[in-house]
Design a protein around this motif. Structure first.
Motif, PDB file in Angstrom:
ATOM      1  N   MET A 145       0.842  -1.198   0.000  1.00 35.23           N
ATOM      2  CA  MET A 145       0.000   0.000   0.000  1.00 35.23           C
ATOM      3  C   MET A 145       0.875   1.245   0.000  1.00 35.23           C
ATOM      4  O   MET A 145       1.440   1.611   1.021  1.00 35.23           O
ATOM      5  N   LEU A 146       0.989   1.877  -1.167  1.00 38.50           N
ATOM      6  CA  LEU A 146       1.827   3.055  -1.348  1.00 38.50           C
ATOM      7  C   LEU A 146       1.029   4.148  -2.041  1.00 38.50           C
ATOM      8  O   LEU A 146       0.091   3.860  -2.774  1.00 38.50           O
ATOM      9  N   PRO A 147       1.443   5.405  -1.848  1.00 33.35           N
ATOM     10  CA  PRO A 147       0.778   6.473  -2.597  1.00 33.35           C
ATOM     11  C   PRO A 147       1.149   6.375  -4.075  1.00 33.35           C
ATOM     12  O   PRO A 147       2.280   6.060  -4.423  1.00 33.35           O
ATOM     13  N   GLY A 148       0.197   6.610  -4.929  1.00 34.13           N
ATOM     14  CA  GLY A 148       0.479   6.589  -6.369  1.00 34.13           C
ATOM     15  C   GLY A 148       0.247   5.239  -6.993  1.00 34.13           C
ATOM     16  O   GLY A 148      -0.830   4.940  -7.472  1.00 34.13           O
ATOM     17  N   ARG A 149       1.246   4.391  -6.972  1.00 32.54           N
ATOM     18  CA  ARG A 149       1.164   3.061  -7.578  1.00 32.54           C
ATOM     19  C   ARG A 149       1.214   2.006  -6.489  1.00 32.54           C
ATOM     20  O   ARG A 149       1.856   2.189  -5.474  1.00 32.54           O
ATOM     21  N   SER A 150       0.586   0.873  -6.737  1.00 28.83           N
ATOM     22  CA  SER A 150       0.581  -0.190  -5.730  1.00 28.83           C
ATOM     23  C   SER A 150       1.846  -1.035  -5.809  1.00 28.83           C
ATOM     24  O   SER A 150       2.538  -1.068  -6.830  1.00 28.83           O
ATOM     25  N   GLU A 156      17.758  -8.151 -15.405  1.00 24.13           N
ATOM     26  CA  GLU A 156      18.423  -8.630 -14.187  1.00 24.13           C
ATOM     27  C   GLU A 156      17.597  -8.131 -13.014  1.00 24.13           C
ATOM     28  O   GLU A 156      17.912  -7.125 -12.400  1.00 24.13           O
ATOM     29  N   ARG A 157      16.546  -8.875 -12.717  1.00 23.27           N
ATOM     30  CA  ARG A 157      15.611  -8.410 -11.706  1.00 23.27           C
ATOM     31  C   ARG A 157      16.140  -8.632 -10.297  1.00 23.27           C
ATOM     32  O   ARG A 157      16.837  -9.611 -10.022  1.00 23.27           O
ATOM     33  N   PRO A 158      15.797  -7.702  -9.401  1.00 20.80           N
ATOM     34  CA  PRO A 158      16.183  -7.905  -8.002  1.00 20.80           C
ATOM     35  C   PRO A 158      15.300  -8.978  -7.371  1.00 20.80           C
ATOM     36  O   PRO A 158      14.194  -9.256  -7.849  1.00 20.80           O
ATOM     37  N   LYS A 159      15.787  -9.555  -6.296  1.00 18.63           N
ATOM     38  CA  LYS A 159      14.923 -10.402  -5.487  1.00 18.63           C
ATOM     39  C   LYS A 159      13.913  -9.460  -4.836  1.00 18.63           C
ATOM     40  O   LYS A 159      14.203  -8.289  -4.605  1.00 18.63           O
ATOM     41  N   ILE A 160      12.726  -9.969  -4.545  1.00 11.55           N
ATOM     42  CA  ILE A 160      11.673  -9.118  -4.014  1.00 11.55           C
ATOM     43  C   ILE A 160      11.147  -9.702  -2.703  1.00 11.55           C
ATOM     44  O   ILE A 160      10.696 -10.847  -2.664  1.00 11.55           O
ATOM     45  N   CYS A 161      11.211  -8.869  -1.656  1.00 12.98           N
ATOM     46  CA  CYS A 161      10.639  -9.210  -0.356  1.00 12.98           C
ATOM     47  C   CYS A 161       9.518  -8.218  -0.082  1.00 12.98           C
ATOM     48  O   CYS A 161       9.759  -7.021   0.038  1.00 12.98           O
ATOM     49  N   VAL A 162       8.299  -8.716  -0.014  1.00 14.66           N
ATOM     50  CA  VAL A 162       7.153  -7.876   0.282  1.00 14.66           C
ATOM     51  C   VAL A 162       7.039  -7.755   1.804  1.00 14.66           C
ATOM     52  O   VAL A 162       7.037  -8.760   2.514  1.00 14.66           O
ATOM     53  N   LEU A 163       6.965  -6.516   2.273  1.00 11.74           N
ATOM     54  CA  LEU A 163       6.859  -6.224   3.700  1.00 11.74           C
ATOM     55  C   LEU A 163       5.614  -5.370   3.860  1.00 11.74           C
ATOM     56  O   LEU A 163       5.618  -4.197   3.496  1.00 11.74           O
ATOM     57  N   THR A 164       4.539  -5.963   4.378  1.00 14.28           N
ATOM     58  CA  THR A 164       3.272  -5.234   4.354  1.00 14.28           C
ATOM     59  C   THR A 164       2.322  -5.602   5.478  1.00 14.28           C
ATOM     60  O   THR A 164       2.358  -6.716   5.986  1.00 14.28           O
ATOM     61  N   LYS A 222      -4.470 -13.721   3.293  1.00 19.34           N
ATOM     62  CA  LYS A 222      -4.085 -14.845   2.446  1.00 19.34           C
ATOM     63  C   LYS A 222      -4.209 -14.522   0.961  1.00 19.34           C
ATOM     64  O   LYS A 222      -3.331 -14.859   0.177  1.00 19.34           O
ATOM     65  N   GLY A 223      -5.258 -13.831   0.557  1.00 20.44           N
ATOM     66  CA  GLY A 223      -5.441 -13.502  -0.854  1.00 20.44           C
ATOM     67  C   GLY A 223      -4.316 -12.629  -1.392  1.00 20.44           C
ATOM     68  O   GLY A 223      -3.829 -12.845  -2.501  1.00 20.44           O
ATOM     69  N   ASP A 224      -3.891 -11.647  -0.594  1.00 17.07           N
ATOM     70  CA  ASP A 224      -2.789 -10.772  -1.014  1.00 17.07           C
ATOM     71  C   ASP A 224      -1.484 -11.552  -1.087  1.00 17.07           C
ATOM     72  O   ASP A 224      -0.713 -11.408  -2.022  1.00 17.07           O
ATOM     73  N   ARG A 225      -1.255 -12.380  -0.081  1.00 21.81           N
ATOM     74  CA  ARG A 225      -0.029 -13.195  -0.066  1.00 21.81           C
ATOM     75  C   ARG A 225      -0.019 -14.132  -1.266  1.00 21.81           C
ATOM     76  O   ARG A 225       0.984 -14.231  -1.977  1.00 21.81           O
ATOM     77  N   ASP A 226      -1.134 -14.796  -1.520  1.00 22.25           N
ATOM     78  CA  ASP A 226      -1.209 -15.722  -2.651  1.00 22.25           C
ATOM     79  C   ASP A 226      -0.984 -14.992  -3.971  1.00 22.25           C
ATOM     80  O   ASP A 226      -0.285 -15.489  -4.859  1.00 22.25           O
ATOM     81  N   ARG A 227      -1.580 -13.797  -4.104  1.00 27.42           N
ATOM     82  CA  ARG A 227      -1.415 -13.030  -5.347  1.00 27.42           C
ATOM     83  C   ARG A 227       0.051 -12.673  -5.572  1.00 27.42           C
ATOM     84  O   ARG A 227       0.576 -12.832  -6.678  1.00 27.42           O
ATOM     85  N   MET A 228       0.722 -12.179  -4.530  1.00 30.78           N
ATOM     86  CA  MET A 228       2.137 -11.800  -4.668  1.00 30.78           C
ATOM     87  C   MET A 228       3.010 -13.026  -4.945  1.00 30.78           C
ATOM     88  O   MET A 228       3.899 -12.977  -5.792  1.00 30.78           O
ATOM     89  N   VAL A 246       6.829 -10.868   4.173  1.00 29.07           N
ATOM     90  CA  VAL A 246       6.900 -10.676   5.614  1.00 29.07           C
ATOM     91  C   VAL A 246       5.770  -9.730   5.998  1.00 29.07           C
ATOM     92  O   VAL A 246       5.653  -8.642   5.444  1.00 29.07           O
ATOM     93  N   SER A 247       4.922 -10.162   6.944  1.00 34.29           N
ATOM     94  CA  SER A 247       3.782  -9.359   7.364  1.00 34.29           C
ATOM     95  C   SER A 247       4.156  -8.407   8.498  1.00 34.29           C
ATOM     96  O   SER A 247       4.926  -8.761   9.393  1.00 34.29           O
ATOM     97  N   LYS A 248       3.597  -7.192   8.429  1.00 35.00           N
ATOM     98  CA  LYS A 248       3.726  -6.232   9.522  1.00 35.00           C
ATOM     99  C   LYS A 248       2.631  -6.541  10.528  1.00 35.00           C
ATOM    100  O   LYS A 248       1.528  -6.898  10.129  1.00 35.00           O
ATOM    101  N   PRO A 249       2.853  -6.397  11.799  1.00 36.05           N
ATOM    102  CA  PRO A 249       4.148  -6.067  12.382  1.00 36.05           C
ATOM    103  C   PRO A 249       5.091  -7.256  12.265  1.00 36.05           C
ATOM    104  O   PRO A 249       4.671  -8.412  12.338  1.00 36.05           O
ATOM    105  N   PHE A 250       6.354  -6.967  12.070  1.00 33.62           N
ATOM    106  CA  PHE A 250       7.352  -8.015  11.886  1.00 33.62           C
ATOM    107  C   PHE A 250       8.382  -7.926  13.005  1.00 33.62           C
ATOM    108  O   PHE A 250       8.554  -6.891  13.629  1.00 33.62           O
TER     109      PHE A 250
END
Length: 116
Positions: free
Chosen positions: A51-56, A69-77, A82-88, A97-101
């Protein structure tokens, strides 16, 4: 590793930066979504809020995965349903990694990604 942290909450961005720099990583922070392309080139890891301003974060992750050469991606949110985690994860992100972490959970995840 060169790490781009995309996080609009200053306290969280500061904490993540501290943890990463303490382990020797070079960190850049962006409070807004980077534009596709050059803004994400040259990073080894992207720590990304959804959840960010502008683009998701979904859009940013898709842009990052399109890089040659894509970076590794760690979602911290906080959007850890479950639906968001599954989509990502179905998009191909490397970690979630879910907040709070806990600091140790985040750093174990980063270490695991760095070892790949």
């Amino acid at each position: 590793m060169r790490v781009l942290v995309v996080e609009d909450e200053p306290h969280i961005a500061e904490a993540v930066t501290f943890l990463l720099e303490r382990e020797g990583h070079e960190v850049t922070v962006s409070a807004t979504a980077p534009e596709p392309g050059d803004a994400m080139r040259g990073y080894d890891l992207l720590v990304l809020d959804i959840m960010l301003p502008g683009r998701s974060g979904f859009d940013i992750a898709r842009d990052a995965m399109a890089l040659a050469e894509r970076p590794k991606i760690c979602v911290l949110t906080a959007k850890g349903q479950k639906g968001d985690r599954d989509r990502m994860m179905s998009m191909g992100v490397d970690a979630f990694v879910s907040k709070p972490f806990s600091n140790s959970e985040l750093m174990e995840t980063v270490r695991g990604l760095a070892a790949r």
